[in-house]
Design a protein around this motif. Structure first.
Motif, mmCIF file in Angstrom:
data_model
loop_
_atom_site.group_PDB
_atom_site.id
_atom_site.type_symbol
_atom_site.label_atom_id
_atom_site.label_comp_id
_atom_site.label_asym_id
_atom_site.label_seq_id
_atom_site.Cartn_x
_atom_site.Cartn_y
_atom_site.Cartn_z
ATOM 1 N N GLU A 142 29.107 21.080 32.094
ATOM 2 C CA GLU A 142 29.780 21.997 33.017
ATOM 3 C C GLU A 142 31.241 22.203 32.603
ATOM 4 N N ASP A 143 31.933 21.112 32.268
ATOM 5 C CA ASP A 143 33.339 21.218 31.865
ATOM 6 C C ASP A 143 33.471 21.985 30.551
ATOM 7 N N PHE A 144 32.549 21.740 29.628
ATOM 8 C CA PHE A 144 32.599 22.405 28.327
ATOM 9 C C PHE A 144 32.410 23.914 28.497
ATOM 10 N N GLN A 145 31.428 24.293 29.299
ATOM 11 C CA GLN A 145 31.170 25.716 29.515
ATOM 12 C C GLN A 145 32.318 26.394 30.249
ATOM 13 N N HIS A 146 32.992 25.626 31.105
ATOM 14 C CA HIS A 146 34.088 26.187 31.889
ATOM 15 C C HIS A 146 35.239 26.660 31.014
ATOM 16 N N VAL A 147 35.510 25.928 29.922
ATOM 17 C CA VAL A 147 36.652 26.268 29.066
ATOM 18 C C VAL A 147 36.230 26.978 27.785
ATOM 19 N N LEU A 148 34.924 27.199 27.597
ATOM 20 C CA LEU A 148 34.425 27.680 26.316
ATOM 21 C C LEU A 148 35.042 29.018 25.901
ATOM 22 N N ASP A 149 35.134 29.965 26.808
ATOM 23 C CA ASP A 149 35.684 31.276 26.457
ATOM 24 C C ASP A 149 37.141 31.153 26.021
ATOM 25 N N ARG A 150 37.926 30.448 26.823
ATOM 26 C CA ARG A 150 39.349 30.280 26.506
ATOM 27 C C ARG A 150 39.537 29.514 25.199
ATOM 28 N N MET A 151 38.786 28.447 25.053
ATOM 29 C CA MET A 151 38.897 27.606 23.864
ATOM 30 C C MET A 151 38.530 28.394 22.606
ATOM 31 N N SER A 152 37.504 29.214 22.708
ATOM 32 C CA SER A 152 37.050 29.998 21.561
ATOM 33 C C SER A 152 38.064 31.063 21.182
ATOM 34 N N GLN A 153 38.637 31.728 22.158
ATOM 35 C CA GLN A 153 39.652 32.740 21.869
ATOM 36 C C GLN A 153 40.892 32.095 21.242
ATOM 37 N N ASN A 154 41.300 30.945 21.772
ATOM 38 C CA ASN A 154 42.456 30.246 21.213
ATOM 39 C C ASN A 154 42.188 29.798 19.778
ATOM 40 N N ALA A 155 40.965 29.361 19.500
ATOM 41 C CA ALA A 155 40.611 28.959 18.133
ATOM 42 C C ALA A 155 40.659 30.157 17.191
ATOM 43 N N LEU A 156 40.179 31.298 17.653
ATOM 44 C CA LEU A 156 40.224 32.504 16.827
ATOM 45 C C LEU A 156 41.660 32.863 16.475
#
Length: 383
Positions: free
Chosen positions: A338-352
């Motif tokens: 649940e925690d991983f999915q919650h930040v996944l979009d933000r984390m992925s954009q920041n990684a990009l």
């Protein structure tokens, strides 16, 4: 292709006992920057102080640099240096201490520096007041060799890789007695950080003949010596091989940058506190599988190592040194689905948006990065 550079410290002093080189420095004042208690506990901080005092210098210590050093820590350290006015800054300890000391150096020489300018790569010219010596206690980050520093914005949960050749240390001292005190799990995590540096450097879009040869040698050394260093920390041949591998990989990646292994590790580390080397180790096999469509370098590594599949070989190496193959298996922090999915979009954009993404051999989309994160979380087998 335009003009390129290959830059490393002017002096690299290595082998057990090389800490004594501090006694050869010429100057009036030196400040030692270090992290927790390990350098004190094992006597290395005291040794460093003694060598510097024998060289006729007044010595001050800035200690307590935390893992994943913050913006506040480096600004505070810069102010402490301004009060003392050293002509040598000597960082001794793990990658966090070395990274922090580099940015303290900036704030010492230029107190009005804006952190956002450093993030944008706008660095002032250093060495107006001091020169820099780096002495690593771990065989991993290669901060003693590189033009890189990673500083954490705790408020926004982002690790920023800062890059400027201005920060390349003047002297690197590689004394294998220091990392010989690392416990097995830190040896494993930092060792796989070395592997990630080398594997990313060899496939970087900015790689050259200079960096390729160094990256390949580092990969070979890690495969050959990391399991021994983890299983038998008293084996000094393995310790020296890993300490040299770290610096050799650093020489490669500081001159050609990295890729999305580091981009993604920076962000998952910032969100959840996963140790950087462990994050790199978990992500690496999945990202190599993704990148293979854009680079033939991995096949060359496989040929030279005599392995059928580099991704699978790296997962096997992870298992052999006690590193999990997925984020859901990480024991040092708890990461729920649940925690991983919650930040996944933000984390992925920041990684990009991370600067390391620029030299990845395949240009990813944010959806590509999300998919890799998902696989690395669940532990889907590398095919």
């Amino acid at each position: 292709m335009g003009m390129q550079w290959f830059r490393v410290p002017a002096d690299i002093v290595f082998n057990a006992g090389s800490l004594s080189y501090l006694g050869k420095l010429k100057g009036e004042k030196a400040v030692l920057v270090t992290g927790g208690e390990s350098m004190k506990r094992h006597g290395f901080l005291h040794q460093a102080q003694q060598y510097l005092m024998e060289a006729g210098m007044e010595v001050a210590v800035i200690d307590g640099v935390e893992p994943d050093p913050s913006i506040e820590t480096v600004i505070r350290g810069g102010k402490a240096m301004a009060d003392f006015q050293p002509d040598w800054i000597i960082a001794i300890g793990g990658g966090s201490a070395l990274d922090a000391a580099k940015i303290m150096w900036v704030y010492y020489e230029y107190p009005d520096t804006k952190f956002e300018d450093l993030v944008a790569g706008k660095f002032p010219e250093l060495r107006t007041k001091a020169r820099f010596v780096a002495i690593p206690s771990t065989s991993g980050t290669a901060s003693e060799i590189t033009a890189f520093s990673v500083i954490t914005d705790r408020e926004n949960h982002i690790k920023y890789p800062l890059v400027s050749y201005q920060m390349t240390p003047d002297i690197a001292i590689l004394d294998a007695n220091l990392p010989a005190k690392m416990p097995p799990h830190i040896t494993a995590n930092t060792g796989m950080d070395v592997m990630a540096h080398a594997v990313e450097a060899i496939a970087s879009t900015a790689a050259t003949s200079y960096t390729d040869s160094l990256a390949m040698e580092a990969i070979r050394l890690v495969f050959a010596h990391l399991p021994t260093a983890v299983d038998n920390g008293d084996n000094m041949a393995a310790r020296e091989a890993m300490h040299n591998a770290s610096a050799i990989a650093g020489m490669a990646f500081t001159n050609c940058s990295l890729g999305i292994v580091h981009s993604m590790a920076h962000k998952v580390g910032g969100e959840f506190g996963v140790t950087h080397g462990m994050a790199n180790a978990i992500l690496m096999p999945y990202i190599i599988a993704f990148n293979k469509a854009g680079s033939t370098k991995y096949q060359e590594v496989e040929r030279q190592l005599g392995v059928a599949d580099l991704s699978q070989a790296l997962q096997e190496l992870n298992r052999s040194v006690g590193i999990p193959t997925s984020f859901k298996e990480v024991a040092e922090v708890s990461i729920s689905d649940e925690d991983f999915q919650h930040v996944l979009d933000r984390m992925s954009q920041n990684a990009l948006n991370d600067p390391c993404t620029l030299t990845n051999p395949v240009k990813p989309s944010v959806e590509d990065i999300k998919a890799i994160y998902q696989r690395a979380f669940s532990g889907a087998l590398v095919e």
